[in-house]
Design a protein around this motif. Structure first.
Motif, PDB file in Angstrom:
ATOM      1  N   GLY A   1       0.771  -1.166  -0.056  1.00 17.87           N
ATOM      2  CA  GLY A   1       0.121   0.004   0.011  1.00 17.87           C
ATOM      3  C   GLY A   1       0.846   1.225   0.005  1.00 17.87           C
ATOM      4  O   GLY A   1       0.296   2.416   0.287  1.00 17.87           O
ATOM      5  N   TYR A   2       1.974   1.139  -0.399  1.00 10.41           N
ATOM      6  CA  TYR A   2       3.110   2.511  -0.371  1.00 10.41           C
ATOM      7  C   TYR A   2       2.459   3.353  -1.514  1.00 10.41           C
ATOM      8  O   TYR A   2       2.147   3.009  -2.509  1.00 10.41           O
ATOM      9  CB  TYR A   2       4.610   1.867  -0.594  1.00 10.41           C
ATOM     10  N   SER A   3       2.505   4.587  -1.057  1.00 12.24           N
ATOM     11  CA  SER A   3       2.353   5.745  -1.910  1.00 12.24           C
ATOM     12  C   SER A   3       3.407   6.745  -1.806  1.00 12.24           C
ATOM     13  O   SER A   3       3.678   7.105  -0.778  1.00 12.24           O
ATOM     14  CB  SER A   3       0.808   6.499  -1.552  1.00 12.24           C
ATOM     15  N   ALA A   4       4.013   7.111  -2.977  1.00 10.97           N
ATOM     16  CA  ALA A   4       5.164   8.106  -3.095  1.00 10.97           C
ATOM     17  C   ALA A   4       4.525   9.509  -2.385  1.00 10.97           C
ATOM     18  O   ALA A   4       3.320  10.002  -2.622  1.00 10.97           O
ATOM     19  CB  ALA A   4       5.738   8.135  -4.310  1.00 10.97           C
ATOM     20  N   PHE A   5       5.539  10.306  -1.843  1.00  9.86           N
ATOM     21  CA  PHE A   5       5.153  11.534  -1.455  1.00  9.86           C
ATOM     22  C   PHE A   5       6.113  12.761  -1.802  1.00  9.86           C
ATOM     23  O   PHE A   5       7.525  12.213  -2.156  1.00  9.86           O
ATOM     24  CB  PHE A   5       5.290  11.637   0.108  1.00  9.86           C
ATOM     25  N   ALA A   6       6.009  13.576  -1.971  1.00  4.45           N
ATOM     26  CA  ALA A   6       6.665  14.770  -2.514  1.00  4.45           C
ATOM     27  C   ALA A   6       7.702  15.385  -1.205  1.00  4.45           C
ATOM     28  O   ALA A   6       7.300  15.051  -0.152  1.00  4.45           O
ATOM     29  CB  ALA A   6       5.939  15.909  -2.994  1.00  4.45           C
ATOM     30  N   THR A   7       8.918  15.714  -1.704  1.00  3.99           N
ATOM     31  CA  THR A   7       9.918  16.093  -0.777  1.00  3.99           C
ATOM     32  C   THR A   7       9.308  17.078   0.061  1.00  3.99           C
ATOM     33  O   THR A   7       8.855  18.170  -0.387  1.00  3.99           O
ATOM     34  CB  THR A   7      11.088  16.739  -1.257  1.00  3.99           C
ATOM     35  N   PRO A   8       9.150  17.144   1.390  1.00  2.00           N
ATOM     36  CA  PRO A   8       8.542  18.273   2.382  1.00  2.00           C
ATOM     37  C   PRO A   8       9.562  19.721   2.108  1.00  2.00           C
ATOM     38  O   PRO A   8      10.484  19.766   1.727  1.00  2.00           O
ATOM     39  CB  PRO A   8       8.758  17.680   3.620  1.00  2.00           C
ATOM     40  N   ILE A   9       8.642  20.536   2.263  1.00  2.00           N
ATOM     41  CA  ILE A   9       9.069  22.210   2.228  1.00  2.00           C
ATOM     42  C   ILE A   9      10.007  22.400   3.495  1.00  2.00           C
ATOM     43  O   ILE A   9       9.050  22.109   4.436  1.00  2.00           O
ATOM     44  CB  ILE A   9       7.993  23.055   1.910  1.00  2.00           C
ATOM     45  N   PRO A  10      11.143  22.860   3.533  1.00  2.00           N
ATOM     46  CA  PRO A  10      11.681  22.952   4.803  1.00  2.00           C
ATOM     47  C   PRO A  10      11.036  24.075   5.868  1.00  2.00           C
ATOM     48  O   PRO A  10      11.120  24.167   7.018  1.00  2.00           O
ATOM     49  CB  PRO A  10      13.131  23.332   4.427  1.00  2.00           C
ATOM     50  N   GLU A  11      10.541  24.972   5.222  1.00  2.00           N
ATOM     51  CA  GLU A  11       9.798  26.145   5.844  1.00  2.00           C
ATOM     52  C   GLU A  11       8.738  25.887   6.680  1.00  2.00           C
ATOM     53  O   GLU A  11       8.122  26.521   7.445  1.00  2.00           O
ATOM     54  CB  GLU A  11       9.443  27.347   5.021  1.00  2.00           C
ATOM     55  N   THR A  12       8.086  24.722   6.242  1.00  3.20           N
ATOM     56  CA  THR A  12       6.797  24.354   6.900  1.00  3.20           C
ATOM     57  C   THR A  12       7.171  23.699   8.258  1.00  3.20           C
ATOM     58  O   THR A  12       7.849  22.892   8.358  1.00  3.20           O
ATOM     59  CB  THR A  12       6.014  23.262   6.172  1.00  3.20           C
ATOM     60  N   PRO A  13       6.409  24.380   9.299  1.00  5.14           N
ATOM     61  CA  PRO A  13       6.868  23.959  10.559  1.00  5.14           C
ATOM     62  C   PRO A  13       6.264  22.504  10.993  1.00  5.14           C
ATOM     63  O   PRO A  13       6.945  21.677  11.601  1.00  5.14           O
ATOM     64  CB  PRO A  13       6.093  24.953  11.556  1.00  5.14           C
ATOM     65  N   ALA A  14       5.211  22.086  10.338  1.00  6.47           N
ATOM     66  CA  ALA A  14       4.822  20.727  10.581  1.00  6.47           C
ATOM     67  C   ALA A  14       3.942  20.382   9.311  1.00  6.47           C
ATOM     68  O   ALA A  14       3.175  21.153   8.721  1.00  6.47           O
ATOM     69  CB  ALA A  14       4.188  20.626  11.890  1.00  6.47           C
ATOM     70  N   PRO A  15       3.784  19.133   9.100  1.00  8.59           N
ATOM     71  CA  PRO A  15       3.093  18.617   7.759  1.00  8.59           C
ATOM     72  C   PRO A  15       1.636  18.932   8.080  1.00  8.59           C
ATOM     73  O   PRO A  15       1.153  18.789   9.513  1.00  8.59           O
ATOM     74  CB  PRO A  15       3.243  17.324   7.646  1.00  8.59           C
ATOM     75  N   PRO A  16       0.991  19.432   7.240  1.00 10.67           N
ATOM     76  CA  PRO A  16      -0.446  19.741   7.353  1.00 10.67           C
ATOM     77  C   PRO A  16      -1.429  18.695   7.765  1.00 10.67           C
ATOM     78  O   PRO A  16      -1.170  17.465   7.335  1.00 10.67           O
ATOM     79  CB  PRO A  16      -1.117  20.502   5.909  1.00 10.67           C
ATOM     80  N   ALA A  17      -2.471  18.865   8.558  1.00  6.37           N
ATOM     81  CA  ALA A  17      -3.350  17.567   8.737  1.00  6.37           C
ATOM     82  C   ALA A  17      -4.073  17.504   7.627  1.00  6.37           C
ATOM     83  O   ALA A  17      -4.529  18.249   6.919  1.00  6.37           O
ATOM     84  CB  ALA A  17      -4.211  18.302  10.114  1.00  6.37           C
ATOM     85  N   GLN A  18      -4.391  16.138   7.472  1.00  8.41           N
ATOM     86  CA  GLN A  18      -4.919  15.885   6.139  1.00  8.41           C
ATOM     87  C   GLN A  18      -6.122  14.964   6.381  1.00  8.41           C
ATOM     88  O   GLN A  18      -6.224  14.181   7.320  1.00  8.41           O
ATOM     89  CB  GLN A  18      -4.270  14.932   5.397  1.00  8.41           C
ATOM     90  N   ASN A  19      -7.306  15.304   5.674  1.00  8.13           N
ATOM     91  CA  ASN A  19      -8.473  14.597   5.593  1.00  8.13           C
ATOM     92  C   ASN A  19      -9.268  14.602   7.071  1.00  8.13           C
ATOM     93  O   ASN A  19      -9.921  13.538   7.652  1.00  8.13           O
ATOM     94  CB  ASN A  19      -8.512  13.233   5.196  1.00  8.13           C
ATOM     95  N   GLY A  20      -9.024  15.351   7.937  1.00  5.79           N
ATOM     96  CA  GLY A  20      -9.229  15.494   9.348  1.00  5.79           C
ATOM     97  C   GLY A  20      -8.708  14.873  10.321  1.00  5.79           C
ATOM     98  O   GLY A  20      -9.044  14.458  11.374  1.00  5.79           O
ATOM     99  N   VAL A  21      -7.479  14.513  10.054  1.00  3.86           N
ATOM    100  CA  VAL A  21      -6.769  13.765  10.862  1.00  3.86           C
ATOM    101  C   VAL A  21      -5.423  14.472  11.379  1.00  3.86           C
ATOM    102  O   VAL A  21      -4.893  15.410  10.704  1.00  3.86           O
ATOM    103  CB  VAL A  21      -6.057  12.442  10.154  1.00  3.86           C
ATOM    104  N   ARG A  22      -5.226  14.328  12.659  1.00  2.00           N
ATOM    105  CA  ARG A  22      -4.170  15.040  13.319  1.00  2.00           C
ATOM    106  C   ARG A  22      -2.947  14.519  12.916  1.00  2.00           C
ATOM    107  O   ARG A  22      -2.691  13.647  12.401  1.00  2.00           O
ATOM    108  CB  ARG A  22      -4.082  14.865  14.842  1.00  2.00           C
ATOM    109  N   ASN A  23      -1.850  15.367  13.165  1.00  2.00           N
ATOM    110  CA  ASN A  23      -0.570  15.209  12.795  1.00  2.00           C
ATOM    111  C   ASN A  23      -0.023  13.810  13.507  1.00  2.00           C
ATOM    112  O   ASN A  23       0.049  13.833  14.506  1.00  2.00           O
ATOM    113  CB  ASN A  23       0.562  16.383  13.205  1.00  2.00           C
TER     114      ASN A  23
END
Length: 642
Positions: free
Chosen positions: A153-175
């Motif tokens: 079930g692996y899904s590739a992801f884009a390289t995170p942006i360094p300036e972002t303090p934390a990845p955004p919550a997605q689909n109503g899910v906490r970090n």
């Protein structure tokens, strides 16, 4: 001092055959072949494919992705894109062997593609080239990236942006990277914070069409049309739209909706959470995101191309699928948390948009399903004018008397009863129906009485001297026999003229409307040994029955019929589930993303004794312009012991 130094130097000097150390090192470097890591080999091969890739017209698709745009010519690009990446950037990092794994290399390619999709218009040529590059990278990495083999079930992801303090919550899910463990989410009293991405709300139509660019990307496989039609404004007008365009416009509007500060507040509901958050997928059985709804609105399933035919044939079906977004968010997060309140706000906003869309856009007229069978036509033949026997008709009482005597004779063992004798003479037969005084003829429609041929009693032989002095002869004694009517031929039974046809399925079992019907003990009973059975379709019949016996503690059942992929993708159908004649109401629905089959969940209580559970589905014919219905039915007789 100089002599000792020279001696040490002389002793350290290699023999003339070997040469100096520096010379040998240079010779070794010049003669030995350059060894490259696995990541470098995979990356260079992929870059070569990208440089040679062309579209159907022979145009190079990676031409606009070779280098980054000039800062002086396009400064707004670097104001929007926080992590610019081009092909020469990746090539330079490959030469330095800066990628520790193939996954990090694929993430840079994902960032390159997402940048182009977010900065440029979705209908631009560069956006289309970015999608072609994404597919080429995925096909290459599916073979060479070990992560796909280790995790199905692996899904590739884009390289995170360094300036972002934390990845955004997605689909109503906490970090997921919080101090508290996912399993302790309900026990914690701290409210989770919502971290939203500060993406630009500028409409893509106003941006310059150039690549590459930036964006988010946890679940963007095949999302090339998710934001199509969104203009970044907080106004939407459904006037003149088709049913499918209204659905796509609504989802695109919600994806780009921003508040007064310019933040896209519904961005957490755009993508599904990462599969690494196992706790979420154990709790949420039917995960839904805005982009997954957008894919179904344009008829795209998996990695197949879109059909531009929406899966939602009614507004109710569309609302039901979107409702899982806020329901899942509120089920997973704590009551009163920021994410819980955001889900409430999203629900109210969507329902207001849906009400406006229903007023201006009508649902398409789908095929109607008639569940009733053909009704027999009553034909009245008025061509013959027959006289009515109602007026002036008298009934012969002597006929009634003869019938009573024949019945009595049958009881006494006689074969044939004769008319009563009067003074030793038998009475002559008299017509049972006499003409009326009005003078109507006998053949004017009045049915004459037929000769007596049968009687309720068995026929027996009449002995000689049937009457004596006007009295009935004594009854004949029956011989000793096991049969009450000895010496008579067995009666002839004729089969009914019409039997119901055998319910044969006219299509293969792979296309069965009900691939399975699961009946199990309801989880609320918390039975020590819960019962569960899955009924598969019959190889040839469209209807089948089975019998079960359950203890009295299993009185509350969960009935889960699973419909086929064709029905789940929009083929018109009706599903009926009844228990003892009472139709049940659907409680929930589950979608299997692997098989694209939908399971409906029903709940029903049993009474002591034999109970009947009926699961029936009626669907329109699968072939085009075909009339009639395909019907499948499963009957389950459950004996609940007392």
């Amino acid at each position: 001092m100089d002599g000792s130094r020279k001696r040490r130097a002389t002793n350290a000097t290699p023999s003339s055959t070997e040469g100096s150390a520096s010379k040998r090192l240079k010779l070794l470097n010049s003669s030995a072949p350059s060894t490259k890591s696995t990541v470098q080999q995979v990356g260079e091969k992929l870059l070569e494919q990208l440089h040679n890739a062309t579209d159907k017209n022979g145009r190079e698709i990676a031409l606009q992705f070779l280098t980054l745009p000039d800062r002086d010519e396009l400064p707004e690009y670097y104001d929007i894109i926080k992590l610019p990446i081009a092909l020469d950037t990746i090539e330079e990092k490959l030469k330095r062997d800066a990628y520790p794994t193939v996954t990090t290399l694929e993430s840079d390619f994902k960032r390159l593609v997402q940048n182009a999709k977010d900065f440029n218009d979705s209908k631009s040529l560069i956006h289309e080239d970015a999608e072609k590059i994404r597919k080429l990278v995925f096909n290459h990495m599916k073979v060479h990236n070990p992560a796909y083999k280790e995790d199905p079930g692996y899904s590739a992801f884009a390289t995170p942006i360094p300036e972002t303090p934390a990845p955004p919550a997605q689909n109503g899910v906490r970090n997921a990277n919080t101090d508290a463990a996912p399993g302790a989410r309900r026990e914690s009293s701290a409210k989770p914070k919502i971290v939203l991405s500060a993406r630009t709300s500028e409409p893509p139509a106003k941006q310059v069409s150039i690549a590459p660019s930036a964006g988010t990307g946890e679940d963007d496989e095949g999302d090339e049309g998710a934001e199509e039609g969104g203009d970044g404004s907080n106004d939407i007008d459904f006037t003149g739209m088709t049913f499918q365009e209204a659905q796509q416009k609504m989802i695109a509007f919600l994806l780009r909706y921003h508040d007064e500060e310019g933040l896209e507040i519904y961005f957490p509901f755009g993508n599904l959470p990462t599969r690494k958050l196992e706790d979420y997928y154990k709790i949420i059985k039917h995960p839904v995101s805005l982009k997954s709804v957008a894919k179904r609105a344009r008829g795209q399933h998996g990695r197949a191309p879109s059909t531009n035919i929406t899966d939602f044939k009614t507004w109710d079906a569309f609302e039901e699928e979107v409702s899982f977004i806020w329901r899942n968010a509120q089920e997973y997060n704590e009551d009163g948390s920021d994410m819980y309140n955001l889900a409430d706000e999203f629900r109210e906003h969507f329902q207001s948009l849906l009400a406006e869309a229903k007023e201006k856009v009508e649902e398409p007229a789908g095929p109607k399903i008639k569940l009733g069978g053909p009704k027999p036509k009553v034909m009245l033949n008025l061509s013959q004018n027959r006289g009515s026997p109602a007026s002036g008709v008298s009934v012969d009482n002597e006929a009634l008397l003869r019938q009573r005597q024949m019945v009595q004779a049958g009881v006494n063992g006689q074969q044939k009863a004769h008319p009563p004798a009067v003074n030793g003479n038998h009475a002559k037969p008299v017509n049972s129906m006499r003409p009326s005084s009005s003078g109507s003829p006998l053949d004017s429609g009045i049915k004459m009485e037929k000769p007596l041929s049968q009687s309720p009693g068995p026929p027996t032989l009449m002995p000689s001297g049937s009457s004596t002095n006007g009295m009935m002869p004594p009854p004949v004694m029956r011989p000793t026999s096991s049969s009450p009517y000895p010496g008579l031929p067995p009666p002839n039974y004729t089969a009914p003229a019409y039997l119901p046809p055998t319910p044969l399925r006219s299509y293969p079992i792979e296309a069965a409307l009900l691939p399975s019907v699961t009946i199990s003990t309801h989880p609320q009973l918390k039975a020590a040994k819960p019962f569960s059975i899955s009924i598969s379709p019959h190889p040839t019949l469209s209807q089948q029955s089975t019998t079960l016996s359950l203890p009295p503690t299993h009185y509350f059942l969960q009935i889960q019929p699973t419909i086929s992929k064709q029905l789940a993708m929009g083929r018109p159908y009706k599903l009926f589930v009844t228990v003892n004649g009472t139709r049940l109401t659907q409680r929930d629905t589950l979608l299997n993303s692997e098989t694209s089959r939908r399971t409906h969940v029903y709940e029903g209580s049993l009474a002591g004794g034999v109970n009947r559970i009926e699961v029936e589905v009626a669907a329109a014919k699968g072939t085009v312009n075909a009339e009639g219905l395909d019907v499948e039915k499963v009957n389950v007789f459950v004996n609940l012991m007392r």
